[in-house]
Design a protein around this motif. Structure first.
Motif, PDB file in Angstrom:
ATOM      1  N   GLU A 138      39.358 -45.806 -25.213  1.00 50.51           N
ATOM      2  CA  GLU A 138      39.167 -44.505 -24.545  1.00 50.51           C
ATOM      3  C   GLU A 138      40.448 -43.668 -24.644  1.00 50.51           C
ATOM      4  N   ASP A 139      41.580 -44.331 -24.466  1.00 50.02           N
ATOM      5  CA  ASP A 139      42.871 -43.648 -24.573  1.00 50.02           C
ATOM      6  C   ASP A 139      43.051 -43.046 -25.968  1.00 50.02           C
ATOM      7  N   LYS A 140      42.602 -43.793 -26.961  1.00 49.76           N
ATOM      8  CA  LYS A 140      42.733 -43.344 -28.354  1.00 49.76           C
ATOM      9  C   LYS A 140      41.812 -42.160 -28.629  1.00 49.76           C
ATOM     10  N   GLU A 141      40.581 -42.219 -28.095  1.00 48.85           N
ATOM     11  CA  GLU A 141      39.580 -41.199 -28.430  1.00 48.85           C
ATOM     12  C   GLU A 141      39.475 -40.063 -27.421  1.00 48.85           C
ATOM     13  N   GLY A 142      39.945 -40.304 -26.216  1.00 53.77           N
ATOM     14  CA  GLY A 142      39.848 -39.267 -25.184  1.00 53.77           C
ATOM     15  C   GLY A 142      38.460 -39.150 -24.572  1.00 53.77           C
ATOM     16  N   ILE A 143      37.625 -40.181 -24.751  1.00 52.39           N
ATOM     17  CA  ILE A 143      36.243 -40.169 -24.242  1.00 52.39           C
ATOM     18  C   ILE A 143      36.010 -41.456 -23.433  1.00 52.39           C
ATOM     19  N   PRO A 144      35.364 -41.337 -22.254  1.00 51.36           N
ATOM     20  CA  PRO A 144      35.149 -42.543 -21.449  1.00 51.36           C
ATOM     21  C   PRO A 144      34.098 -43.487 -22.041  1.00 51.36           C
ATOM     22  N   PHE A 145      34.280 -44.768 -21.781  1.00 50.29           N
ATOM     23  CA  PHE A 145      33.300 -45.804 -22.124  1.00 50.29           C
ATOM     24  C   PHE A 145      32.854 -45.750 -23.587  1.00 50.29           C
ATOM     25  N   VAL A 146      33.818 -45.772 -24.488  1.00 49.07           N
ATOM     26  CA  VAL A 146      33.495 -45.872 -25.916  1.00 49.07           C
ATOM     27  C   VAL A 146      33.824 -47.267 -26.454  1.00 49.07           C
ATOM     28  N   GLY A 147      34.551 -48.092 -25.691  1.00 46.63           N
ATOM     29  CA  GLY A 147      34.907 -49.445 -26.136  1.00 46.63           C
ATOM     30  C   GLY A 147      33.775 -50.432 -25.885  1.00 46.63           C
ATOM     31  N   LYS A 148      34.133 -51.722 -25.865  1.00 45.50           N
ATOM     32  CA  LYS A 148      33.131 -52.793 -25.734  1.00 45.50           C
ATOM     33  C   LYS A 148      32.276 -52.648 -24.486  1.00 45.50           C
ATOM     34  N   ALA A 149      32.926 -52.397 -23.349  1.00 45.64           N
ATOM     35  CA  ALA A 149      32.191 -52.286 -22.081  1.00 45.64           C
ATOM     36  C   ALA A 149      31.210 -51.115 -22.154  1.00 45.64           C
ATOM     37  N   GLY A 150      31.687 -50.011 -22.717  1.00 48.08           N
ATOM     38  CA  GLY A 150      30.844 -48.823 -22.838  1.00 48.08           C
ATOM     39  C   GLY A 150      29.650 -49.065 -23.749  1.00 48.08           C
ATOM     40  N   GLN A 151      29.890 -49.817 -24.820  1.00 50.05           N
ATOM     41  CA  GLN A 151      28.795 -50.094 -25.757  1.00 50.05           C
ATOM     42  C   GLN A 151      27.715 -50.947 -25.108  1.00 50.05           C
ATOM     43  N   LEU A 152      28.178 -51.872 -24.267  1.00 46.52           N
ATOM     44  CA  LEU A 152      27.219 -52.707 -23.532  1.00 46.52           C
ATOM     45  C   LEU A 152      26.403 -51.858 -22.556  1.00 46.52           C
ATOM     46  N   MET A 153      27.093 -50.934 -21.888  1.00 43.04           N
ATOM     47  CA  MET A 153      26.407 -50.029 -20.962  1.00 43.04           C
ATOM     48  C   MET A 153      25.385 -49.177 -21.732  1.00 43.04           C
ATOM     49  N   ASN A 154      25.776 -48.701 -22.898  1.00 45.62           N
ATOM     50  CA  ASN A 154      24.858 -47.888 -23.708  1.00 45.62           C
ATOM     51  C   ASN A 154      23.596 -48.667 -24.073  1.00 45.62           C
ATOM     52  N   LYS A 155      23.772 -49.958 -24.357  1.00 49.11           N
ATOM     53  CA  LYS A 155      22.616 -50.805 -24.697  1.00 49.11           C
ATOM     54  C   LYS A 155      21.655 -50.886 -23.519  1.00 49.11           C
ATOM     55  N   ALA A 156      22.225 -51.023 -22.320  1.00 52.75           N
ATOM     56  CA  ALA A 156      21.381 -51.083 -21.120  1.00 52.75           C
ATOM     57  C   ALA A 156      20.624 -49.761 -20.958  1.00 52.75           C
ATOM     58  N   PHE A 157      21.309 -48.648 -21.178  1.00 56.05           N
ATOM     59  CA  PHE A 157      20.649 -47.335 -21.089  1.00 56.05           C
ATOM     60  C   PHE A 157      19.466 -47.279 -22.041  1.00 56.05           C
TER      61      PHE A 157
END
Ligand code: URA
Ligand code: SF4
Length: 187
Positions: free
Chosen positions: A49-68
């Motif tokens: 997220e620090d690198k991209e400036g966007i929240p929840f783009v790493g592993k945790a975010g990807q898992l959350m996206n799958k749930a969505f």
């Protein structure tokens, strides 16, 4: 407090209100639908997220996206932000002074989005938004209404990576959120 996004975003550029400014690459302001019914609040940016400036783009975010996706929810419909907007070193929990310094921005975002539902992802979000007296283990999965906003505390998606059992509870909590969106829409 600002009554528009432009001024709020301008005010945070180059923010040095807390010591987390020292090591950040990007401020992770928040992303998504600025008129969302549902806001998701996490803890703070990780390395990705620090690198991209966007929240929840790493592993945790990807898992959350799958749930969505599994539940037929769309990430773009939500507004997603964090308690702190700069990455804590080694992903440690944000310290009290850091969270306090940064919370004004988040409060301003909540005022502008005007969500009906706020999903609190993990202990840091829960304690900083609803109060230290809450614990995530007890509070998760239960609705808490305050000032006409419905809060749903649930596990932080990173916790799901460490504990399979929490995935089911997280899934059920998001299902509750989906039901609530539908119920509120019917009113
Ligand atoms: N964890 C968080 O709490 N927020 C992010 O944006 C990414 C990981
Ligand atoms: Fe400013 Fe928040 Fe970053 Fe601290 S974490 S420097 S308060 S934007």
């Amino acid at each position: 407090m600002y009554d528009n996004w432009e001024e709020l975003e301008q005010s945070i550029k180059n923010c040095t209100k807390c010591k987390l400014c020292q090591n950040r690459t990007n401020i992770v302001f928040g992303t998504g639908n600025k008129k969302a019914t549902v806001m998701m609040i996490g803890e703070g940016p990780g390395a990705d997220e620090d690198k991209e400036g966007i929240p929840f783009v790493g592993k945790a975010g990807q898992l959350m996206n799958k749930a969505f996706i599994g539940l037929g929810l769309k990430r773009e419909e939500f507004y997603i932000a964090n308690i702190v907007k700069c990455r804590p070193p080694s992903n440690r929990v944000p310290e009290q002074d850091e969270a306090q310094a940064c919370l004004d921005y988040l409060r301003n975002q909540v005022i502008l989005v005007k969500p009906k539902i706020i999903v609190l992802l993990g202990s840091t979000a829960l304690k900083n938004i609803l109060g230290k007296e809450y614990g995530i283990t007890n509070a998760r999965g239960t609705w808490i209404e305050r000032k006409q906003i419905w809060y749903m505390p649930t596990w932080h998606p990173a916790a799901l990576l460490r504990d399979e059992n929490k995935k089911i509870e997280f899934w059920n909590d998001l299902k509750e959120v989906k039901n609530k969106i539908n119920t509120l829409a019917e009113k």
